[in-house]
Each structure stands twice: as C-alpha cells, then as structure tokens.
Enzyme design. Sequence first.
Site, PDB file in Angstrom:
ATOM      1  N   GLU A 133     -15.592   7.129   6.637  1.00  0.00           N
ATOM      2  CA  GLU A 133     -14.766   6.359   7.567  1.00  0.00           C
ATOM      3  C   GLU A 133     -14.486   7.215   8.796  1.00  0.00           C
ATOM      4  O   GLU A 133     -14.917   8.366   8.864  1.00  0.00           O
ATOM      5  CB  GLU A 133     -13.451   5.944   6.895  1.00  0.00           C
ATOM      6  CG  GLU A 133     -12.598   7.122   6.447  1.00  0.00           C
ATOM      7  CD  GLU A 133     -11.288   6.704   5.800  1.00  0.00           C
ATOM      8  OE1 GLU A 133     -10.799   5.608   6.080  1.00  0.00           O
ATOM      9  OE2 GLU A 133     -10.758   7.512   5.017  1.00  0.00           O
ATOM     10  N   LYS A 184      -2.469   7.056   1.066  1.00  0.00           N
ATOM     11  CA  LYS A 184      -2.160   7.378   2.464  1.00  0.00           C
ATOM     12  C   LYS A 184      -1.049   8.422   2.439  1.00  0.00           C
ATOM     13  O   LYS A 184       0.120   8.119   2.643  1.00  0.00           O
ATOM     14  CB  LYS A 184      -1.763   6.100   3.219  1.00  0.00           C
ATOM     15  CG  LYS A 184      -2.017   6.199   4.714  1.00  0.00           C
ATOM     16  CD  LYS A 184      -1.923   4.838   5.372  1.00  0.00           C
ATOM     17  CE  LYS A 184      -1.695   4.964   6.851  1.00  0.00           C
ATOM     18  NZ  LYS A 184      -2.758   5.650   7.587  1.00  0.00           N
ATOM     19  N   ARG A 218       0.832  -1.206   0.000  1.00  0.00           N
ATOM     20  CA  ARG A 218       0.000   0.000   0.000  1.00  0.00           C
ATOM     21  C   ARG A 218       0.872   1.264   0.000  1.00  0.00           C
ATOM     22  O   ARG A 218       0.541   2.260  -0.648  1.00  0.00           O
ATOM     23  CB  ARG A 218      -0.957   0.002   1.194  1.00  0.00           C
ATOM     24  CG  ARG A 218      -1.938   1.188   1.156  1.00  0.00           C
ATOM     25  CD  ARG A 218      -3.021   1.090   2.203  1.00  0.00           C
ATOM     26  NE  ARG A 218      -2.491   1.184   3.551  1.00  0.00           N
ATOM     27  CZ  ARG A 218      -3.225   1.037   4.661  1.00  0.00           C
ATOM     28  NH1 ARG A 218      -4.531   0.776   4.570  1.00  0.00           N
ATOM     29  NH2 ARG A 218      -2.669   1.133   5.844  1.00  0.00           N
TER      30      ARG A 218
HETATM   31  N1  PLP Z   1      -8.709   5.214   7.445  1.00  0.00           N
HETATM   32  C1  PLP Z   1      -7.740   6.118   7.643  1.00  0.00           C
HETATM   33  C2  PLP Z   1      -7.972   7.523   7.244  1.00  0.00           C
HETATM   34  C3  PLP Z   1      -6.523   5.722   8.222  1.00  0.00           C
HETATM   35  O1  PLP Z   1      -5.554   6.617   8.413  1.00  0.00           O
HETATM   36  C4  PLP Z   1      -6.359   4.383   8.604  1.00  0.00           C
HETATM   37  C5  PLP Z   1      -5.101   3.959   9.227  1.00  0.00           C
HETATM   38  O2  PLP Z   1      -4.213   3.501   8.577  1.00  0.00           O
HETATM   39  C6  PLP Z   1      -7.404   3.471   8.378  1.00  0.00           C
HETATM   40  C7  PLP Z   1      -8.565   3.933   7.790  1.00  0.00           C
HETATM   41  C8  PLP Z   1      -7.290   2.035   8.745  1.00  0.00           C
HETATM   42  O3  PLP Z   1      -6.441   1.356   7.858  1.00  0.00           O
HETATM   43  P1  PLP Z   1      -5.563   0.138   8.345  1.00  0.00           P
HETATM   44  O4  PLP Z   1      -6.524  -0.893   8.862  1.00  0.00           O
HETATM   45  O5  PLP Z   1      -4.851  -0.311   7.128  1.00  0.00           O
HETATM   46  O6  PLP Z   1      -4.676   0.643   9.410  1.00  0.00           O
END
Ligand code: PLP
Length: 286
Positions: free
Chosen positions: A182, A149, A50
């Site tokens: 989210e 990200k 990712r």
């Molecule tokens: N949404 C956002 C905005 C995030 O920063 C994160 C953290 O990484 C997540 C969702 C959850 O993603 P993950 O389960 O890959 O940590």
Amino acid sequence: SIVYVNGSFVPREEAVVSVFDHGLLYGDGVFEGIRAYGGRVFRLEAHVRRLYDSAQAIMLDIPMTQEEMCEAILETLRRNNLRDAYIRPVVTRGVGDLGLDPRKCSKPTVIIIAISWDAMYGDLYEVGLNAITVTVRRNSPAALPPNIKSLNYLNNILAKIEANIKGGDEAIFLDAEGTISEGSGDNIFVVRDGKIYTPPTLNNLKGITREVVLELANRNGIPVHETRLGLFDLYTAEEVFVTGTAAEIAPVARIDGRVIGNGKPGPVTKLLMKLFRECTESEGTP
Ligand code: PLP
C-alpha cells in the site's frame, strides 16, 4: 480550536498529555483519521469500529462505548464549528512508568482533535501523483499486523522520507516478499482492460475508502478483483490510483519514473473520483 482530552473539551493550548504516557514513550496506542464533509462525518461507524478493532488487537480497553466515542467525535466537530474537517481520535495505553509493562498504565488516554481540512493533494488530483516504491518494507503481518492502525507509524514515516528524498509525492510499500502492499497512508489500485485490481488486506490496512471504492465499482458494474500484485503490474497498468481518508481518490501518473498509461488521470479513476464525491456529498452523520 477545541480538543477532547479524557472527557473534557479544552482549548488547544491546554490539550496536553504526560511525558509518561505510553503513547509517547512507546507508540503504545491506536488512532483513526476521519473526514467530515459539509458538517457530516463520513463513515463514522466504520472508523470507530476499526478503532475498537485496533484496540482489541493490542489488548487495549477503550473506557467508553463505541456509541459514546461516536458522540464525542460529533461533539468535537460541533464545538469547533467545522464543516470540512479532518478528525483524529487517538487512544493510548495511558500514563505508566518508564517500563514497557502496560499493566502499570492505569487508564487509557483518549484524545479527539478536529481541524479544518480539504483533500490533501491539491493540484495533483488534476495531473496525478509521482509515486516511488521504497526500500523500507511494510511491517509484516507476523510482526505487527498492518490492519492495526497503531501509533507505530515509523516505517510509514521512513517510507515518506524516502519518497521525499527521491522527489515523490507518495511512497508505495512492498511487503517482505516483494508483493505490493500500500502507500504510506493510502491503499493502492490498478486498472487494466477496464478491470480494477487491488491487493487483499493481509499486508495492508483495511482502508475504509478502499471499501467505498469496492462498493462503488460493484454498484456501477466495474469488475474488481482482490489479488496480489507485483511491481510489473504497477508499471504496466493503464491507470493507478490510491485511496485514503486524507487522500480521497488520487490518480498516480508516474511510478519509479515509469509513466502510467498516458500519464494523465484515466477514465476509470476519474469516474470513481466523481462517484466518490457524490457519496461524500450525500452521506454522513450530522
Ligand atoms: N493505509 C494506511 C497505512 C493508512 O494509514 C491509511 C489511512 O488511514 C490508509 C491505508 C487508508 O485507509 P482509510 O481509507 O480508511 O483512510
């Protein structure tokens, strides 16, 4: 602690970047958040992949292979002698001039920080989070796709500030259309009639914990649907939970003052929390 900076391992005090780094000046960069449990890194390849996808999307060429990045992450963990840890790889556009132009940045800055860590919500796993939907909107896929990200987390921070002001433990974003997106740092799920629902990932980050929850639900015969959700679906859910690397699986007890279900972590959430724990205890790259 020991920090990886551009191929060297240096003490925390010496782990510094230039004030001309475009990661600082413009948020021009990408990052990951990764957990280690018992000295093993959970879903390392998925996180590194990712990171590279995020970099690809912003035309940032990370100056090492994914295998080398995995090895650098593992080595950072080892040098810090950590078992339960949170690991933060960051890649920025690097040092440039004061202009925006990324062509002036000669090489990306690569940082890996690892700290000792336990799940972020403490006692709230027992009682559930108080979540608040916020007025700040998740950035639109037409502007900066939420799947990247990137180091631009200002809207997430504004969401967090709004939740803080209103006494919430976590902020829930809507997108520009008012559809559920989210949390500020986690994905969201609702449970109704024994089925699990979560928004598709166009307007939110493709969470790796979210992916694990989908796997666990499938493997354990819990029906799951990826579908757009509105505020009504949140308020009338039997259970709501959020998922993230830092949050793990965290039950939500209240949203905007509405009590969700009976206000306690529900059976589906608790089952998934248990199954998730089994995963983190059995999986991982040593
Ligand atoms: N949404 C956002 C905005 C995030 O920063 C994160 C953290 O990484 C997540 C969702 C959850 O993603 P993950 O389960 O890959 O940590």
